[in-house]
Design an enzyme around this catalytic site. Structure first.
Site, PDB file in Angstrom:
ATOM      1  N   LYS A 179      12.361   9.269 -31.090  1.00  0.00           N
ATOM      2  CA  LYS A 179      11.401   9.559 -30.013  1.00  0.00           C
ATOM      3  C   LYS A 179      11.928  10.814 -29.303  1.00  0.00           C
ATOM      4  O   LYS A 179      12.840  10.740 -28.488  1.00  0.00           O
ATOM      5  CB  LYS A 179      11.349   8.375 -29.052  1.00  0.00           C
ATOM      6  N   GLU A 255      25.071   9.902 -24.643  1.00  0.00           N
ATOM      7  CA  GLU A 255      25.591  11.208 -24.219  1.00  0.00           C
ATOM      8  C   GLU A 255      24.751  11.613 -23.005  1.00  0.00           C
ATOM      9  O   GLU A 255      23.568  11.933 -23.136  1.00  0.00           O
ATOM     10  CB  GLU A 255      25.483  12.217 -25.365  1.00  0.00           C
ATOM     11  N   CYS A 289      24.100  20.334 -20.986  1.00  0.00           N
ATOM     12  CA  CYS A 289      24.833  19.271 -20.294  1.00  0.00           C
ATOM     13  C   CYS A 289      26.274  19.693 -19.989  1.00  0.00           C
ATOM     14  O   CYS A 289      26.909  19.140 -19.101  1.00  0.00           O
ATOM     15  CB  CYS A 289      24.832  18.015 -21.139  1.00  0.00           C
ATOM     16  N   GLU A 391      24.230  16.438 -10.391  1.00  0.00           N
ATOM     17  CA  GLU A 391      23.860  17.363 -11.465  1.00  0.00           C
ATOM     18  C   GLU A 391      22.528  18.029 -11.115  1.00  0.00           C
ATOM     19  O   GLU A 391      21.540  17.353 -10.842  1.00  0.00           O
ATOM     20  CB  GLU A 391      23.704  16.598 -12.785  1.00  0.00           C
TER      21      GLU A 391
HETATM   22  P1  NAD Z   1      15.768  12.214 -19.704  1.00  0.00           P
HETATM   23  O1  NAD Z   1      16.743  11.125 -19.552  1.00  0.00           O
HETATM   24  O2  NAD Z   1      14.753  12.430 -18.651  1.00  0.00           O
HETATM   25  O3  NAD Z   1      14.927  12.034 -21.048  1.00  0.00           O
HETATM   26  C1  NAD Z   1      15.558  11.927 -22.302  1.00  0.00           C
HETATM   27  C2  NAD Z   1      14.696  11.136 -23.245  1.00  0.00           C
HETATM   28  O4  NAD Z   1      14.613   9.783 -22.795  1.00  0.00           O
HETATM   29  C3  NAD Z   1      13.256  11.627 -23.369  1.00  0.00           C
HETATM   30  O5  NAD Z   1      12.876  11.523 -24.723  1.00  0.00           O
HETATM   31  C4  NAD Z   1      12.499  10.635 -22.499  1.00  0.00           C
HETATM   32  O6  NAD Z   1      11.147  10.493 -22.853  1.00  0.00           O
HETATM   33  C5  NAD Z   1      13.262   9.360 -22.779  1.00  0.00           C
HETATM   34  N1  NAD Z   1      13.160   8.302 -21.771  1.00  0.00           N
HETATM   35  C6  NAD Z   1      13.026   8.455 -20.429  1.00  0.00           C
HETATM   36  N2  NAD Z   1      13.002   7.229 -19.831  1.00  0.00           N
HETATM   37  C7  NAD Z   1      13.125   6.307 -20.810  1.00  0.00           C
HETATM   38  C8  NAD Z   1      13.164   4.872 -20.833  1.00  0.00           C
HETATM   39  N3  NAD Z   1      13.086   4.156 -19.713  1.00  0.00           N
HETATM   40  N4  NAD Z   1      13.309   4.262 -22.018  1.00  0.00           N
HETATM   41  C9  NAD Z   1      13.410   4.971 -23.170  1.00  0.00           C
HETATM   42  N5  NAD Z   1      13.356   6.317 -23.209  1.00  0.00           N
HETATM   43  C10 NAD Z   1      13.234   6.991 -22.051  1.00  0.00           C
HETATM   44  O7  NAD Z   1      16.638  13.523 -19.955  1.00  0.00           O
HETATM   45  P2  NAD Z   1      16.114  15.018 -20.046  1.00  0.00           P
HETATM   46  O8  NAD Z   1      15.648  15.407 -18.696  1.00  0.00           O
HETATM   47  O9  NAD Z   1      15.211  15.146 -21.226  1.00  0.00           O
HETATM   48  O10 NAD Z   1      17.461  15.811 -20.416  1.00  0.00           O
HETATM   49  C11 NAD Z   1      18.319  16.354 -19.476  1.00  0.00           C
HETATM   50  C12 NAD Z   1      19.491  15.426 -19.218  1.00  0.00           C
HETATM   51  O11 NAD Z   1      20.163  15.159 -20.430  1.00  0.00           O
HETATM   52  C13 NAD Z   1      20.548  16.001 -18.297  1.00  0.00           C
HETATM   53  O12 NAD Z   1      21.007  15.002 -17.435  1.00  0.00           O
HETATM   54  C14 NAD Z   1      21.669  16.400 -19.260  1.00  0.00           C
HETATM   55  O13 NAD Z   1      22.946  16.487 -18.681  1.00  0.00           O
HETATM   56  C15 NAD Z   1      21.575  15.322 -20.270  1.00  0.00           C
HETATM   57  N6  NAD Z   1      22.173  15.747 -21.537  1.00  0.00           N
HETATM   58  C16 NAD Z   1      23.376  15.229 -21.917  1.00  0.00           C
HETATM   59  C17 NAD Z   1      23.973  15.635 -23.106  1.00  0.00           C
HETATM   60  C18 NAD Z   1      25.309  15.121 -23.580  1.00  0.00           C
HETATM   61  O14 NAD Z   1      25.636  15.347 -24.740  1.00  0.00           O
HETATM   62  N7  NAD Z   1      26.079  14.442 -22.765  1.00  0.00           N
HETATM   63  C19 NAD Z   1      23.327  16.561 -23.916  1.00  0.00           C
HETATM   64  C20 NAD Z   1      22.102  17.062 -23.484  1.00  0.00           C
HETATM   65  C21 NAD Z   1      21.528  16.629 -22.298  1.00  0.00           C
HETATM   66  C1  6OH Z   2      24.206  19.342 -24.022  1.00  0.00           C
HETATM   67  O1  6OH Z   2      23.220  19.803 -23.499  1.00  0.00           O
HETATM   68  C2  6OH Z   2      24.820  19.902 -25.190  1.00  0.00           C
HETATM   69  C3  6OH Z   2      25.330  19.094 -26.110  1.00  0.00           C
HETATM   70  C4  6OH Z   2      25.902  19.643 -27.263  1.00  0.00           C
HETATM   71  C5  6OH Z   2      26.227  18.894 -28.316  1.00  0.00           C
HETATM   72  O2  6OH Z   2      25.995  17.598 -28.410  1.00  0.00           O
HETATM   73  C6  6OH Z   2      26.852  19.458 -29.458  1.00  0.00           C
HETATM   74  O3  6OH Z   2      27.055  18.708 -30.407  1.00  0.00           O
HETATM   75  O4  6OH Z   2      27.188  20.648 -29.468  1.00  0.00           O
END
Ligand code: NAD
Ligand code: 6OH
Length: 487
Positions: A179, A255, A289, A391
């Site tokens: 998804k 993540e 992230c 964040e």
């Molecule tokens: P988000 O959590 O809003 O959404 C991520 C996904 O989850 C989307 O596909 C969304 O539709 C889905 N989703 C939302 N609520 C849900 C629920 N209740 N049940 C199931 N699915 C659900 O995140 P975003 O805004 O798309 O991405 C940005 C965030 O992601 C930032 O906080 C960033 O730090 C984090 N991020 C972390 C990493 C990492 O590797 N640690 C990497 C990239 C992004």
């Molecule tokens: C977050 O936004 C970036 C994550 C990066 C990775 O998971 C990667 O494998 O480089």
């Protein structure tokens, strides 16, 4: 009249329309680039059942070598469709085309190649066990697929983060239902075509589109026939998913978000550090992230550093994502820009000095309907300020001075998150010592976002659960069955 592109679900090898549609918006100018068809509960169930069935079909029968060969073919197919992936990713996310050509599409192919090779090289644990009667026993473990893996991905690096999970999941023999984020559905759907080119059997890779709560995301995580859920996104979404999977006790890999710190010592290579931290603060308009939103600088070079970072921020070209010399594109959506602008206002209320930026740029063309924002640097906030604790996920950092190593480490560690950090110093002994004291999953010394895909990747605290990368991914995406033989 122009007919809009339609982005459909992909279930059991077929593109399938749902009952409702939603718009896929180009963040550079707010235009609608496609209609996306949402999967309801019944379609999510079809996808999960197709994935279950595929576990027992050809995919379940072919051996590791053939699986790995097909994953290399997926990488070939991505490379053959390089321009389609590039254009789709740039249109969906607004990231600069030069960045996507350098990082996103090559990394998608690399993810498949690395995990195709990793599964061929992965050994099996075994132990000769001594017993009191002297006969002994042999213990060894076999690796089996978990089954159907639910994969939920965010909008910030859609293709990179999708393939980072799909590749190891498939390499271990699982089938997947993905998804993608509702903001960035295109490349996940294009990957279905690459899967077809590569001879991945129907039902092995399925895509359902939609939102989180009350839509395809929730439906997938709650589905009783999904065996594991792997998620990248916001920490509070991770908490919601954890609740959804709790009744059926599924393994999860999360993540999540970060509020990453950088520590800059006076002996650093100044130019390299300013360049590195301009990337760490502003790359992808701060929507990575791993971005550094907190920069701690040794007091003796604090002002010089702030001046140099300001110059660098002001030299970044904020422009059309499709132009080669653009450094910064827009934020992902109007809603996300409202959130980031909220923090820009809050920073002022909390007493920040605005070194540069702090508002929305004006272009006098269609980009004014897009979601652009200025790269922004603050100083002068208390460590307890919300802008230093939460964040923001935009092109923004707060720079603060420190006087001692201990103080720098204490400030860097004073957070509920713990994803990544960076340390900048010519003294590598100090680099090692500081890095080992930081409560994070990944620390870079004199670099940032330099990735080796075999290394553990993940976070501490609100930044996640578990590690992926190399053998860590293989261990999450497989079930180990230990077998003890009495000799
Ligand atoms: P988000 O959590 O809003 O959404 C991520 C996904 O989850 C989307 O596909 C969304 O539709 C889905 N989703 C939302 N609520 C849900 C629920 N209740 N049940 C199931 N699915 C659900 O995140 P975003 O805004 O798309 O991405 C940005 C965030 O992601 C930032 O906080 C960033 O730090 C984090 N991020 C972390 C990493 C990492 O590797 N640690 C990497 C990239 C992004
Ligand atoms: C977050 O936004 C970036 C994550 C990066 C990775 O998971 C990667 O494998 O480089």
């Amino acid at each position: 009249m122009r007919t809009l592109k339609s982005i459909q679900n992909y279930i059991n090898g077929q593109f399938v329309r749902g009952r409702r549609e939603f718009a896929d918006v180009n963040p550079a100018d707010g235009s609608v680039i496609a209609e996306v068809t949402e999967a309801d509960d019944a379609l999510v169930d079809d996808a999960v059942q197709a994935a279950r069935k595929a576990l027992r079909g050809e995919w379940g029968r072919i051996g590791v070598r053939e699986r790995a060969a097909r994953l290399h073919k997926v990488a070939d197919a991505i490379e053959a469709r390089f321009d389609s992936f590039l254009q789709a990713e740039v249109a969906d996310t607004g990231r600069p085309v030069a960045l996507a050509a350098k990082i996103d599409v090559p990394r998608a192919a690399a993810n498949f190649r690395v995990f195709a090779d990793a599964i061929k090289m992965a050994g099996i644990e075994s132990f000769q066990t001594e017993t009191p009667d002297g006969r002994g026993a042999l213990n060894y473990a076999v690796r089996k697929p978990l089954g159907v893996v639910g994969i939920i991905t965010p909008w910030n690096l859609p293709l990179v983060l999708l393939t980072w999970k799909v590749a190891p999941a498939l390499s271990c023999g699982n089938t997947v239902v993905v998804k993608p984020s509702e903001e960035t559905p295109a490349t996940t759907t294009l990957l279905a075509e690459a899967m077809q080119d590569a001879g991945i059997p129907s039902g092995v890779y399925n895509v359902v589109h939609g939102f989180g709560p009350g839509s395809a995301g929730e439906s997938l995580t709650q589905h009783p026939d999904v065996n594991a859920v792997t998620f990248t996104g916001e920490s509070r979404t991770g908490a919601a998913i954890m609740k959804a999977v709790a009744p059926s006790v599924k393994p999860v890999s999360f993540e999540l978000g970060g509020k990453n710190a950088a520590i800059v010592f006076a002996d650093c290579d100044f130019e390299e550090t300013v360049r590195g931290l301009a990337d760490a603060a502003f790359l992808n308009t701060g929507q990575v992230c791993l971005c550094a939103e907190r920069i701690y600088v040794e007091r003796t070079i604090f002002e010089r550093f702030v001046d140099a970072l300001k110059l660098k921020a002001e030299s970044l070209r904020v422009g059309w994502p499709t132009e080669q010399d653009t450094n910064l594109g827009p934020l992902i959506s109007a809603q996300h820009r409202d959130k980031v602008m909220g923090y820009y206002r809050l920073a002022r209320e909390e007493g920040a000095t605005v070194v540069t930026g702090g508002s929305v740029p004006e272009f006098d063309d269609a980009r004014d309907q897009g979601f652009y924002i200025q790269p922004t640097i603050y100083t002068g906030l208390a460590e307890s300020a919300r802008c230093v604790k939460e964040e923001i996920f935009g092109p923004v950092c707060h720079v603060a001075p420190f006087d001692s190593e201990d103080e720098a480490v204490a400030m860097a560690n004073d957070t509920k998150y713990g994803l990544a950090a960076s340390v900048w110093t010519a003294n590598l002994k100090r680099g090692h010592i500081i890095a080992q004291q930081l409560n994070v999953g990944i620390t870079w010394v004199n670099c940032w976002f330099l990735r080796d895909l075999r290394t553990p990747f993940g976070g501490v605290g609100l930044s996640g659960i578990g590690r992926e990368g190399g053998i860590h991914s293989l261990n999450f995406y497989s079930e180990l069955n230990n077998i003890c033989i009495r000799l």
